[in-house]
Write an enzyme that holds these catalytic residues in place. Structure first.
Site, PDB file in Angstrom:
ATOM      1  N   ARG A   1      34.712 -23.408  -5.180  1.00 32.74           N
ATOM      2  CA  ARG A   1      35.910 -23.126  -4.394  1.00 32.74           C
ATOM      3  C   ARG A   1      36.581 -24.378  -3.825  1.00 32.74           C
ATOM      4  O   ARG A   1      37.794 -24.535  -3.912  1.00 32.74           O
ATOM      5  CB  ARG A   1      35.587 -22.207  -3.201  1.00 32.74           C
ATOM      6  CG  ARG A   1      35.685 -20.750  -3.497  1.00 32.74           C
ATOM      7  CD  ARG A   1      34.744 -20.003  -2.591  1.00 32.74           C
ATOM      8  NE  ARG A   1      33.397 -20.406  -2.925  1.00 32.74           N
ATOM      9  CZ  ARG A   1      32.678 -19.813  -3.864  1.00 32.74           C
ATOM     10  NH1 ARG A   1      33.138 -18.777  -4.477  1.00 32.74           N
ATOM     11  NH2 ARG A   1      31.484 -20.256  -4.174  1.00 32.74           N
ATOM     12  N   THR A   2      35.774 -25.235  -3.216  1.00 30.34           N
ATOM     13  CA  THR A   2      36.414 -26.335  -2.476  1.00 30.34           C
ATOM     14  C   THR A   2      37.158 -27.253  -3.437  1.00 30.34           C
ATOM     15  O   THR A   2      38.329 -27.574  -3.245  1.00 30.34           O
ATOM     16  CB  THR A   2      35.365 -27.103  -1.652  1.00 30.34           C
ATOM     17  OG1 THR A   2      34.675 -26.167  -0.843  1.00 30.34           O
ATOM     18  CG2 THR A   2      36.021 -28.149  -0.766  1.00 30.34           C
TER      19      THR A   2
ATOM     20  N   LYS B   1      25.271 -45.646 -10.990  1.00 29.06           N
ATOM     21  CA  LYS B   1      24.820 -47.031 -11.183  1.00 29.06           C
ATOM     22  C   LYS B   1      24.460 -47.678  -9.863  1.00 29.06           C
ATOM     23  O   LYS B   1      24.128 -48.857  -9.814  1.00 29.06           O
ATOM     24  CB  LYS B   1      25.941 -47.852 -11.846  1.00 29.06           C
ATOM     25  CG  LYS B   1      26.432 -47.314 -13.163  1.00 29.06           C
ATOM     26  CD  LYS B   1      27.575 -48.193 -13.652  1.00 29.06           C
ATOM     27  CE  LYS B   1      28.243 -47.596 -14.885  1.00 29.06           C
ATOM     28  NZ  LYS B   1      29.491 -48.307 -15.191  1.00 29.06           N
TER      29      LYS B   1
ATOM     30  N   ARG C   1      33.254 -34.896  -1.392  1.00 35.50           N
ATOM     31  CA  ARG C   1      32.027 -34.173  -1.025  1.00 35.50           C
ATOM     32  C   ARG C   1      30.836 -35.025  -1.418  1.00 35.50           C
ATOM     33  O   ARG C   1      30.801 -35.575  -2.531  1.00 35.50           O
ATOM     34  CB  ARG C   1      31.960 -32.826  -1.733  1.00 35.50           C
ATOM     35  CG  ARG C   1      30.611 -32.156  -1.575  1.00 35.50           C
ATOM     36  CD  ARG C   1      30.615 -30.738  -2.063  1.00 35.50           C
ATOM     37  NE  ARG C   1      31.395 -29.893  -1.183  1.00 35.50           N
ATOM     38  CZ  ARG C   1      31.414 -28.563  -1.272  1.00 35.50           C
ATOM     39  NH1 ARG C   1      30.697 -27.947  -2.186  1.00 35.50           N
ATOM     40  NH2 ARG C   1      32.143 -27.845  -0.435  1.00 35.50           N
TER      41      ARG C   1
ATOM     42  N   HIS D   1      32.144 -29.509   7.487  1.00 36.27           N
ATOM     43  CA  HIS D   1      32.962 -29.061   6.354  1.00 36.27           C
ATOM     44  C   HIS D   1      34.291 -28.563   6.910  1.00 36.27           C
ATOM     45  O   HIS D   1      34.580 -27.368   6.914  1.00 36.27           O
ATOM     46  CB  HIS D   1      32.217 -27.952   5.610  1.00 36.27           C
ATOM     47  CG  HIS D   1      32.790 -27.582   4.272  1.00 36.27           C
ATOM     48  ND1 HIS D   1      34.040 -28.001   3.836  1.00 36.27           N
ATOM     49  CD2 HIS D   1      32.283 -26.822   3.272  1.00 36.27           C
ATOM     50  CE1 HIS D   1      34.266 -27.507   2.633  1.00 36.27           C
ATOM     51  NE2 HIS D   1      33.215 -26.783   2.274  1.00 36.27           N
TER      52      HIS D   1
END
Ligand code: NCD
Length: 351
Positions: A51-52, A80, A101, A129
């Site tokens: 969703r986000t 890396k 995120r 959030h």
């Protein structure tokens, strides 16, 4: 120029203005189809998301802008060993706004400290959030007409559930809001979230249900547990069923940030009090309002904001904090309402 790392980065008045924008976008989407023409959004998602990420991307497309993205730590230079700071400095040359995120608490703040464009926190570990909270707030606003005096039940994983932390931060600014925190003892709210709120804690959903205006259900956050056996023991702590819904008031509204695992029976979906799929739509609308606002502000005031907090010589030793993995972390602290120093990234008290 401003980033949104915590929901408190937006004032109550600004949120009100954003609900109005979101509602206008919903009614007149055609007015906004070229609003971000020529602008680019980067979605940098180092943790799973449906969703986000998709709603950020859909939001930018619906505003006439473009999107480039990184999904999964494995597909970018993070694999890396590149730091969040270097990633943010790099991506600032490609786009106009970043949504990030990351599994570590405070990662988005590090990105904001180092980017030359606005950064939006799309979830930092078990910490915050804020854009899920935008979806939650618009849903409550539409269903209840406001926030003052609401009794809000929060149920499930209140320790690691970052959406709950941000929602509490947002709602504690309104008058007379009471929280009922329903969780197993092991998954109670962290103390930095409980500070200064009117909250009772219980392990019984049945006991809490009759008093609630809002029931905010959450998933037990499997990925945050150090010991899988503890997750197995706690995962089915709460399951909302039509039988339990009989204990809830007719005006109660059920929210869930989704994804649900099994904490709400699908049989509850047809209950008119279930609002979790409305939240999904509201999330896209509020992300559109947020992108519009931040890009507009950045155009008028392109200077990067000052880094929050001060250096004290202390270090943050929280293993979940971004400071535990960044190269030469810039340890910064601010003083909370009780006069304690807290890491600006994860809010832990330094040793
Ligand atoms: C939430 C999250 O990522 O914290 N999901 C979302 O963004 N809607 C909730 C969760 O994963 O349980």
């Amino acid at each position: 120029m401003r980033s949104v790392i915590d929901i408190l980065d937006l004032s109550v008045d600004e949120l009100e203005e954003m609900y109005r924008t979101a509602i206008d976008i919903e009614a007149h989407p055609e007015k906004y189809t070229r609003a971000c023409e020529g602008k680019k959004l980067a979605t940098l998602f180092f943790e799973p998301s449906t969703r986000t990420r998709m709603s950020f991307e859909a939001a930018m497309y619906e505003l006439g802008g473009h999107v480039i993205s990184v999904t999964g730590a494995g597909s970018s230079s993070a694999a890396k060993g590149e730091s969040v700071a270097d990633t943010a400095k790099t991506v600032s040359h490609y786009v106009d706004v970043i949504a990030m995120r990351h599994p570590k608490e405070g990662a988005a703040q590090v990105a904001a400290d180092n980017a030359s464009i606005p950064v939006i926190n799309a979830g930092d570990g078990g910490h915050c959030h804020p854009t899920q909270t935008l979806a939650d707030l618009l849903t409550i606003y539409k269903e209840k007409g406001g926030f003052d005096g609401l009794t809000v039940g929060l149920c499930g994983d209140l320790l690691y559930g970052r959406t709950v932390h941000s929602l509490i931060h947002a709602l504690q600014r309104y008058k007379g809001v009471r929280f009922v925190a329903v969780s197993p003892t092991e998954l109670r709210l962290p103390e930095y979230v409980k500070q200064g709120i009117d909250c009772v804690e219980t392990a019984s959903l049945e006991e809490a249900l009759p008093s609630l205006d809002i029931l905010y259900m959450t998933r037990i956050q499997r990925e945050r547990f150090d010991d899988p056996a503890v997750y197995e023991r706690l995962k089915d702590s709460y399951v909302l069923t039509p039988e339990k819904m009989e204990l809830a008031r007719p005006e109660c509204r059920v929210l869930h940030p989704l994804p649900r695992v099994n904490e709400i029976s699908v049989k509850v979906d047809d209950d008119p009090r279930a609002c979790y799929f409305k939240q999904v739509k509201n999330g896209k609308l509020m992300r559109m309002a947020l992108i519009l606002k931040l890009l507009d502000e950045a155009e008028r005031d392109p200077l990067p904001a000052a880094k929050p907090g001060v250096r004290t010589g202390k270090v943050c030793r929280n293993p979940r904090c971004i400071c535990s993995v960044e190269q030469e972390p810039d340890f910064r602290f601010r003083t909370d309402a009780a006069g304690r120093l807290r890491c600006v990234y994860c809010e832990a008290v330094p040793e």
